[in-house]
Write an enzyme that holds these catalytic residues in place. Structure first.
Site, PDB file in Angstrom:
ATOM      1  N   ASN A   1      -7.358  -2.366  14.219  1.00 14.29           N
ATOM      2  CA  ASN A   1      -8.757  -2.746  13.943  1.00 14.29           C
ATOM      3  C   ASN A   1      -8.834  -3.994  13.057  1.00 14.29           C
ATOM      4  O   ASN A   1      -9.889  -4.307  12.522  1.00 14.29           O
ATOM      5  CB  ASN A   1      -9.510  -1.572  13.285  1.00 14.29           C
ATOM      6  CG  ASN A   1      -8.886  -1.159  11.952  1.00 14.29           C
ATOM      7  OD1 ASN A   1      -7.916  -1.768  11.489  1.00 14.29           O
ATOM      8  ND2 ASN A   1      -9.439  -0.139  11.330  1.00 14.29           N
TER       9      ASN A   1
ATOM     10  N   HIS B   1      -7.149  -4.449  10.188  1.00 11.77           N
ATOM     11  CA  HIS B   1      -6.965  -4.245   8.745  1.00 11.77           C
ATOM     12  C   HIS B   1      -5.654  -4.879   8.263  1.00 11.77           C
ATOM     13  O   HIS B   1      -4.707  -5.048   9.024  1.00 11.77           O
ATOM     14  CB  HIS B   1      -7.091  -2.765   8.348  1.00 11.77           C
ATOM     15  CG  HIS B   1      -5.938  -1.882   8.683  1.00 11.77           C
ATOM     16  ND1 HIS B   1      -6.101  -0.554   9.022  1.00 11.77           N
ATOM     17  CD2 HIS B   1      -4.604  -2.095   8.714  1.00 11.77           C
ATOM     18  CE1 HIS B   1      -4.920  -0.018   9.240  1.00 11.77           C
ATOM     19  NE2 HIS B   1      -3.989  -0.940   9.068  1.00 11.77           N
TER      20      HIS B   1
ATOM     21  N   ASP C   1       0.828  -1.199   0.000  1.00 11.02           N
ATOM     22  CA  ASP C   1       0.000   0.000   0.000  1.00 11.02           C
ATOM     23  C   ASP C   1       0.870   1.260   0.000  1.00 11.02           C
ATOM     24  O   ASP C   1       2.091   1.194   0.179  1.00 11.02           O
ATOM     25  CB  ASP C   1      -0.954   0.016   1.209  1.00 11.02           C
ATOM     26  CG  ASP C   1      -0.259  -0.351   2.520  1.00 11.02           C
ATOM     27  OD1 ASP C   1       0.986  -0.299   2.574  1.00 11.02           O
ATOM     28  OD2 ASP C   1      -0.961  -0.669   3.500  1.00 11.02           O
TER      29      ASP C   1
ATOM     30  N   GLU D   1      -9.805  -1.773   5.158  1.00 13.16           N
ATOM     31  CA  GLU D   1     -10.447  -1.452   6.422  1.00 13.16           C
ATOM     32  C   GLU D   1     -11.678  -2.327   6.651  1.00 13.16           C
ATOM     33  O   GLU D   1     -12.300  -2.803   5.693  1.00 13.16           O
ATOM     34  CB  GLU D   1     -10.883   0.020   6.413  1.00 13.16           C
ATOM     35  CG  GLU D   1      -9.735   1.021   6.231  1.00 13.16           C
ATOM     36  CD  GLU D   1      -8.921   1.233   7.511  1.00 13.16           C
ATOM     37  OE1 GLU D   1      -8.888   0.347   8.374  1.00 13.16           O
ATOM     38  OE2 GLU D   1      -8.314   2.311   7.633  1.00 13.16           O
TER      39      GLU D   1
HETATM   40  C1  GLP Z   1      -0.530   0.631   8.432  1.00 13.99           C
HETATM   41  C2  GLP Z   1      -0.220  -0.189   7.194  1.00 13.99           C
HETATM   42  C3  GLP Z   1      -0.375  -1.674   7.438  1.00 13.99           C
HETATM   43  C4  GLP Z   1       0.339  -2.036   8.713  1.00 13.99           C
HETATM   44  C5  GLP Z   1      -0.284  -1.333   9.877  1.00 13.99           C
HETATM   45  C6  GLP Z   1       0.319  -1.663  11.211  1.00 13.99           C
HETATM   46  O1  GLP Z   1      -1.846   0.939   8.551  1.00 13.99           O
HETATM   47  N1  GLP Z   1      -1.031   0.156   6.085  1.00 13.99           N
HETATM   48  O2  GLP Z   1       0.133  -2.390   6.321  1.00 13.99           O
HETATM   49  O3  GLP Z   1       0.266  -3.431   8.904  1.00 13.99           O
HETATM   50  O4  GLP Z   1      -0.113   0.069   9.659  1.00 13.99           O
HETATM   51  O5  GLP Z   1       1.443  -0.902  11.427  1.00 13.99           O
HETATM   52  P1  GLP Z   1       2.442  -1.061  12.645  1.00 13.99           P
HETATM   53  O6  GLP Z   1       3.310  -2.225  12.273  1.00 13.99           O
HETATM   54  O7  GLP Z   1       3.205   0.215  12.679  1.00 13.99           O
HETATM   55  O8  GLP Z   1       1.635  -1.314  13.846  1.00 13.99           O
END
Ligand code: GLP
Length: 242
Positions: free
Chosen positions: A137, A139, A67, A144
């Site tokens: 959440n 995702h 993403d 989402e």
């Molecule tokens: C973002 C990314 C996800 C990632 C998530 C968790 O929203 N789009 O791909 O898995 O954050 O991030 P973190 O590893 O910083 O908790």
């Protein structure tokens, strides 16, 4: 589903790097799906170390990132492209032509960007190993929770919970982009193998809801229970409600 529960973040990072390195070693050309966020930072550091120790070669590695924030150019410090350069790409021998991130900026048409991205994944033969983190959440990528989930790469409106969670990387919450381009759950599920990593207490609820019960679009990561080659790699804290 293969489940590994490790003691701490360092073990998580090493184990994840082992799984990625094995994939690179086994294939003459490998297509990796990559994630950003704080969770995989330790894994990338391990991969860079192994490259520097001459134990890993990225010459035949192709990468597709999951993403990217809409509207941020690749040189924006909060863009996921920039993150990937800092954490991996600038430190290993990956070929720039083999790096793909769904960047959508300078008023590029998101529909065109998304269509091209899916075509490129197809042309490359599909993803061999997809690395995933998880949002608080549930995702994955930026898919989402909702009544419906999209299958292919698409433009998404980020929910408030995600904007808030990701605001720690920006000077203020107002600077967090409201939209992003993300691979869809179909693109993710088509990967040959998937590894989801999570650590820390703040992910315990998402892990429990995703893997401790029913499959639901309200918890996008729960769909991974249906994948035939799925590895869940979590530390004790993330596993505490599981
Ligand atoms: C973002 C990314 C996800 C990632 C998530 C968790 O929203 N789009 O791909 O898995 O954050 O991030 P973190 O590893 O910083 O908790």
């Amino acid at each position: 589903m293969e489940i590994h529960i490790v003691n701490n973040y360092q073990e998580l990072s090493k184990k994840a790097a082992n799984i990625v390195a094995e994939e690179i070693d086994q294939k003459s050309r490998v297509v990796l799906g990559l994630a950003t966020g704080s969770t995989p930072e330790g894994m990338y550091a391990q991969l860079v170390k192994r490259y520097r120790d001459n134990k890993l070669d990225f010459d035949q590695v192709v990468t597709f990132n999951l993403d990217e924030y809409a509207g941020l150019s690749p040189d924006h410090p909060q863009s996921y492209y920039y993150y990937m350069r800092c954490n991996l790409f600038d430190h290993v021998n990956i070929k720039p032509d083999n790096i793909f991130v769904p960047s959508c900026f300078n008023n590029k048409d998101a529909g065109v960007v998304c269509g091209e991205y899916d075509r490129k994944i197809d042309q490359s033969g599909g993803i061999d190993l997809q690395v995933l983190g998880i949002g608080v959440n549930g995702h994955i990528g930026f898919n989402e929770p909702g009544q419906h989930l999209q299958t292919q790469t698409h433009l998404v409106d980020l929910v408030e919970e995600t904007i808030e969670a990701n605001s720690r990387f920006f000077d203020s919450i107002d600077q967090v982009p409201r939209q992003a381009v993300t691979m869809g759950v179909g693109s993710i599920m088509h990967s040959e193998k998937i590894m989801l990593m999570a650590n820390g207490k703040n992910k315990a609820r998402a892990i429990q809801e995703s893997f401790g019960g029913l499959v639901s679009t309200r918890v996008p990561a729960s769909l991974l229970q249906l994948h035939r080659n799925f590895i869940l790699l979590i530390d004790k804290e993330a596993a505490s409600l599981f």
